[in-house]
Every structure is written in C-alpha cells, then in structure tokens.
Scaffold this motif. Structure first.
Motif, PDB file in Angstrom:
ATOM      1  N   LEU A  18      -2.893   5.973  11.835  1.00  0.00           N
ATOM      2  CA  LEU A  18      -3.380   7.126  12.577  1.00  0.00           C
ATOM      3  C   LEU A  18      -4.823   6.916  13.013  1.00  0.00           C
ATOM      4  N   VAL A  19      -5.666   6.426  12.092  1.00  0.00           N
ATOM      5  CA  VAL A  19      -7.073   6.168  12.428  1.00  0.00           C
ATOM      6  C   VAL A  19      -7.171   5.063  13.476  1.00  0.00           C
ATOM      7  N   CYS A  23      -9.462  11.640   9.880  1.00  0.00           N
ATOM      8  CA  CYS A  23      -9.209  11.068   8.549  1.00  0.00           C
ATOM      9  C   CYS A  23      -9.081  12.174   7.501  1.00  0.00           C
ATOM     10  N   LEU A  24     -10.016  13.106   7.531  1.00  0.00           N
ATOM     11  CA  LEU A  24     -10.027  14.164   6.522  1.00  0.00           C
ATOM     12  C   LEU A  24      -8.799  15.076   6.668  1.00  0.00           C
ATOM     13  N   ILE A  25      -8.620  15.593   7.887  1.00  0.00           N
ATOM     14  CA  ILE A  25      -7.498  16.515   8.106  1.00  0.00           C
ATOM     15  C   ILE A  25      -6.162  15.789   7.945  1.00  0.00           C
ATOM     16  N   LEU A  76      -3.129  16.788   5.480  1.00  0.00           N
ATOM     17  CA  LEU A  76      -1.820  17.125   6.041  1.00  0.00           C
ATOM     18  C   LEU A  76      -0.768  16.101   5.641  1.00  0.00           C
ATOM     19  N   MET A  77      -1.161  14.822   5.630  1.00  0.00           N
ATOM     20  CA  MET A  77      -0.198  13.793   5.246  1.00  0.00           C
ATOM     21  C   MET A  77       0.237  13.979   3.797  1.00  0.00           C
ATOM     22  N   LEU A 115       0.831  -1.199   0.000  1.00  0.00           N
ATOM     23  CA  LEU A 115       0.000   0.000   0.000  1.00  0.00           C
ATOM     24  C   LEU A 115       0.864   1.247   0.000  1.00  0.00           C
ATOM     25  N   PRO A 116       0.337   2.362  -0.526  1.00  0.00           N
ATOM     26  CA  PRO A 116       1.097   3.615  -0.475  1.00  0.00           C
ATOM     27  C   PRO A 116       1.388   4.020   0.960  1.00  0.00           C
ATOM     28  N   VAL A 117       2.494   4.734   1.154  1.00  0.00           N
ATOM     29  CA  VAL A 117       2.881   5.179   2.490  1.00  0.00           C
ATOM     30  C   VAL A 117       1.787   6.051   3.103  1.00  0.00           C
ATOM     31  N   ARG A 118       1.190   6.895   2.283  1.00  0.00           N
ATOM     32  CA  ARG A 118       0.128   7.777   2.783  1.00  0.00           C
ATOM     33  C   ARG A 118      -1.036   6.963   3.336  1.00  0.00           C
ATOM     34  N   THR A 119      -1.428   5.903   2.630  1.00  0.00           N
ATOM     35  CA  THR A 119      -2.535   5.058   3.080  1.00  0.00           C
ATOM     36  C   THR A 119      -2.166   4.324   4.365  1.00  0.00           C
ATOM     37  N   ARG A 120      -0.943   3.805   4.428  1.00  0.00           N
ATOM     38  CA  ARG A 120      -0.535   3.085   5.638  1.00  0.00           C
ATOM     39  C   ARG A 120      -0.460   4.005   6.847  1.00  0.00           C
ATOM     40  N   LEU A 121       0.083   5.187   6.648  1.00  0.00           N
ATOM     41  CA  LEU A 121       0.159   6.133   7.770  1.00  0.00           C
ATOM     42  C   LEU A 121      -1.234   6.544   8.228  1.00  0.00           C
ATOM     43  N   MET A 122      -2.132   6.792   7.283  1.00  0.00           N
ATOM     44  CA  MET A 122      -3.488   7.175   7.666  1.00  0.00           C
ATOM     45  C   MET A 122      -4.201   6.031   8.384  1.00  0.00           C
TER      46      MET A 122
END
Length: 526
Positions: A35-36, A212-214, A218-219, A25-32
C-alpha cells in the motif's frame, strides 16, 4: 569457474531467498508495504508528470516572450521613426536605445545594448535583473556579435542559468552594427515552481505517513477475523470442537469466517456421529455378543438339542446385529449432503406403490385414505423406506384384521404423508422417548426391533427439510405424520380438504421435530 558464472548462479538464489523472506512476513506487513509502495509511486508519478508539464510550460512562455520581443524590434526597425529626428532610424545604436526605452522587462528579465565590442546601454534602475553584472554572460554576447541572425539560446554561467535572445541590428546607413540582449534568469523562473513542488513533496510525505498510520489500523481491523480464525483453529482439539470464529460484517473476510464455522459444524457433526456410532455399537452390540458367547460357553456339545437351540439363538442374535449395523450405517450417512437425491416424483403413484408394498407386511385391512395428485421433488426411495418403516411399526403393534390406513395430502404448501393404525397406542410419556436413538415405549421389548427405526425415519424427513409427528392414545391406535415442503408442480393441487377417512388432526398440530442439524434424534416405538 569464472566469477561471472558464479554470479549468474547466485543471483537467482538471492532472489529466491529474498522472496522467501518476503513471504515469511506477516500478511498485515506485506499489505501495508504494498500500500505504501503504491501510494508513493502514485505521488511520484503524478508529481513528476505535473512538474515536467509545468517546467515545459515555463520554458515555452519564456521563448514565446523572447520571440515576441524580436518581432517587435523587427517592426520597429522597418516602420518606426527616430523620436529625435522624426525620420526613419539611420543609426543602429539609436534603434537599440529606443527599443530598450519602449520595452518593460518582465520579472526575472533583463536587457543590454552593445556596439563596438562594449556595453552602450543598460536597463533602467527599475529592472531587477542586471545583466551587466555577469561578465560571463557579457562575454558570451560579445563572442556571438559576428552572427548575422537572431539566436535564442540557454547560457549557463557561474551566477545562474539564462535563457536569452541576441538580436544583431544592422542598418544600411550605419556601418557599425549594434546588438540587443534580452535574457531571463531561468533558475529564478523555476524557483517558484520548485518551491511549489517542494511543498508538494512534503505534503506527499505526510500523506504517505498518514496512509501508513490509518492503513495499519484499518488493516488490523480487516484482518482481525483472520487472526480470530487462527486463534480458533489453534484452540480446537480432537476433544473440543465447540469454538467458533466471531463473524461481523458481510465482506469477503466475514464470509470466510462463516464458511470456516460451517466447516467446523460439519466436522463437529461428523465427530459427534462417529462418537455416537461408537457408543451405540459398544452399547447395543455388547448384549448380543454376550448372549452368543454365553450360549456357546454353556451348551452341551454332546446334546444335539442343546446345540441346535444354541445355534438358533446365535443366528437370531447375529441377524439382529446385522440389522443393527445396517441401521447404524444408514444413520451415519444421514449427515452427508448426498444422503437424499431429489427428483420430481408423482406423489399419487408413490402412495399407491407404498400401499401395495405395505400390504405384504402383515394380515391387516390396508386402505388408502387419499393420494395427493401432485409432483414434488423428493427422494422416492428414502421416502418409501421411511413410510414402510411406519407401516412395519403399525403391523408390529396391532392385531390381525385391524385397519391400517396410508395416505398423502397437500395443504397450505405442505405435503403430509401418514400411517394410521388401530393398535395398542403409545402412552403420552413415551411419545417423546420413542424418537430417541434406541428409545422404546413401555409396551415394547428389546426383541421387537433395533430401536433405530423411527430415528431413521426422522433423519430421512429432516434431510428433506420436513418434520415427523405422532398422535396416539393407548388402546385406540396411533397416527404418524411426515410433513414435507411441497415445492413442485402444483398445477393440480388438492382441494385443501382432508379425505373423510383420514384422521381429523390438522397440519398445524404438534411438532417441529426433524428441523435443524442438532436436534435430538428419535427412534421407533418398538
């Protein structure tokens, strides 16, 4: 093979495949996702802990209220009097009646009086919880009428859950015992708490969605330098290394982009050096190869003199090719971090050593103008190489018996080294060109050098963070200056005045050549 063994083998394989999918998965998706997950886990743990504490507090409050009521009835039975007679209570049923009259049930609390297996007293109409309307609760009380002690229990019926106390009243003058039932609607007591935490859950869900949105926005901004880095890396080719990653901010990602750009600078510099080396080799070696080949092709092998002359010419050209290759190798190394190895150096001793070595280069009047009595961190071998190259040029372009001066001086935090001759000088229009690679002045010839000497001098001085400059006039002579940062032991500095025999030029004169990795390289004037 048993199913269990197959399952034991496939479970790690499934875990490995899941881990690979997760890493894909993309790094952005994994980090989100993380975070969630962490936000949700935090809300659940904190909310669940608070709910448990509040529920325990409600249960404790109910039990405390019931225990206080039991204590009040005990005191009433021991010390109270019957209002109707003014005497101590003699009838258990009358004691229950008086106790119920003096009790104001809390919200969600009700009470009943029993005697002889039936309900004898009910709460007044102001009490909302009507225990008599729940047959299962009434039956539970009657079933426990034979107990001799007070009991506090939770009772579940089809109507609701209760938390109640059953007090058995037995007086010495009354053979028929009576009972008093006080009970709380436990579900009703918890309704407010559950409504509060239902609201908490809805708010928590909103918080997670907001995170999730913010977080997604930001990510994306935080990871934009990584995407720019990826885009830049994908657009870089072997023929185009000019692209750079835009850098904004000063965080770790910005530092990564800066480091990547610095790496690209080094790679581009190495590639440019390689191309320059290939161009230089192809340009400069072609001529001596052609000369050697031409002489060998036209020589008369039967004529010893012609053979000897061709041999001398070939050896001379090969020797020049060797010097040229050595100079090119030196210039190729100039861009490496280990090109210079600085150590504390006594400049006075170094100056004297260079004068002694230079005196072997030719029959000139060698003088030392001044020797700076300081210790400066520099690469003594490289500086000696550059200094002697200037001295060699001075010999090459001056007449025998003329004066060549060498000196060093510290002034305003700068160490100046110089070589001054009384030679043919350099025309103003050639003073820039002689520092270029393979650049020569109009009064020089190809046979007098490789054209890389001053370029090597510039590379050595630049590696020390210094500059190279020349001041010259045709027919008068030339003075070459090497200005280096004097960051060393200056406990015994010079007086700031140049030696009387030195050239009158000050440190502020002329040039900034030698600074920066992309400046034009310069070569010897001869």
């Amino acid at each position: 093979m048993s199913p269990s063994s197959r399952s034991g083998r496939t479970t790690p394989e499934r875990a490995s495949r899941s881990l690979q999918r997760w890493r894909g998965l993309p790094v952005r998706t994994r980090l989100m996702s993380l975070l969630v997950l962490l936000t949700t886990l935090t809300l659940v743990v904190s909310g669940g802990t608070a709910y448990g504490l509040q529920r325990t507090a409600i249960n404790q409050r109910i039990d405390d209220s019931l225990e206080r009521s039991v204590e009040e009835y005990r005191i009433l039975a021991q010390e109270g009097v019957d209002p109707a007679t003014g005497q101590p209570f003699t009838e258990a049923d009358q004691l229950v009646f008086v106790a119920m009259q003096r009790t104001m049930p809390a919200r969600n609390e009700g009470m009943l009086g029993f005697q002889g297996g039936r309900i004898t007293w009910t709460a007044n109409d102001a009490v909302e919880l009507r225990l008599e309307n729940d047959p299962e609760l009434v039956q539970w009380a009657l079933d426990n009428s034979d107990r001799s002690s007070t009991i506090i229990e939770s009772v579940r019926t089809t109507v609701t859950d209760y938390r109640g106390v059953l007090v058995v009243v037995q007086l010495s003058g009354d053979d028929t015992p009576a009972m008093l039932l006080l009970a709380y609607d436990h579900d009703a007591e918890l309704d407010e708490l559950e409504n509060t935490f239902l609201t908490y859950s809805l708010v928590g869900l909103g918080v997670v969605l907001l995170v999730c949105l913010i977080g997604w926005v930001l990510m994306g901004r935080l990871l934009r330098p990584l995407r720019d880095l990826q885009d830049t890396a994908s657009e870089i080719s072997a023929t185009d290394l000019r692209r750079r990653v835009p850098v904004s901010g000063s965080d770790d990602v910005a530092e990564l982009a800066s480091t990547f750009n610095q790496m690209l600078d080094r790679v581009e510099g190495a590639v440019d050096s390689q191309r320059q080396l290939l161009d230089d080799v192809g340009h400069e070696l072609r001529t001596p190869i052609t000369i050697v080949q031409g002489n060998l092709e036209i020589q008369d092998v039967t004529d010893p003199e012609d053979v000897a002359e061709s041999r001398d010419t070939a050896l001379d050209e090969l020797d020049r090719m060797r010097r040229l290759v050595d100079d090119l190798v030196t210039l190729a190394k100039a861009g490496r971090p280990d090109f210079v190895d600085r150590e504390p150096t006594d400049v006075q001793e170094l100056t004297r050593a260079v004068v002694a070595k230079a005196s072997q280069l030719g029959t000139r009047v060698w003088t030392m103008d001044h020797a700076a009595d300081v210790v400066v961190p520099l690469d003594a071998q490289r500086i000696t190489q550059a200094w002697l190259q200037l001295a060699s040029n001075a010999v090459r372009y001056s007449e025998e018996g003329t004066k060549v001066s060498i000196g060093s001086q510290v002034l305003n935090g700068t160490l100046r080294l110089w070589v001054r001759d009384q030679g043919i000088g350099i025309a103003p229009e050639d003073q820039e060109r002689i520092f270029e690679r393979f650049g020569r002045g109009a009064n020089s010839t190809r046979s007098e050098g490789s054209g890389l000497g001053l370029n090597i001098v510039t590379a050595i001085v630049r590696a020390h963070g210094g500059t190279v400059d020349v001041q010259s006039a045709p027919g008068v002579g030339s003075t070459f200056y090497l200005d280096l940062p004097a960051e060393g032991d200056l406990d015994a500095p010079d007086d700031g005045q140049l030696h009387p025999d030195t050239a009158p030029e000050t440190l502020g004169a002329s040039s900034t050549r030698g600074f920066g990795p992309r400046q034009d390289q310069r070569d010897e004037r001869a």
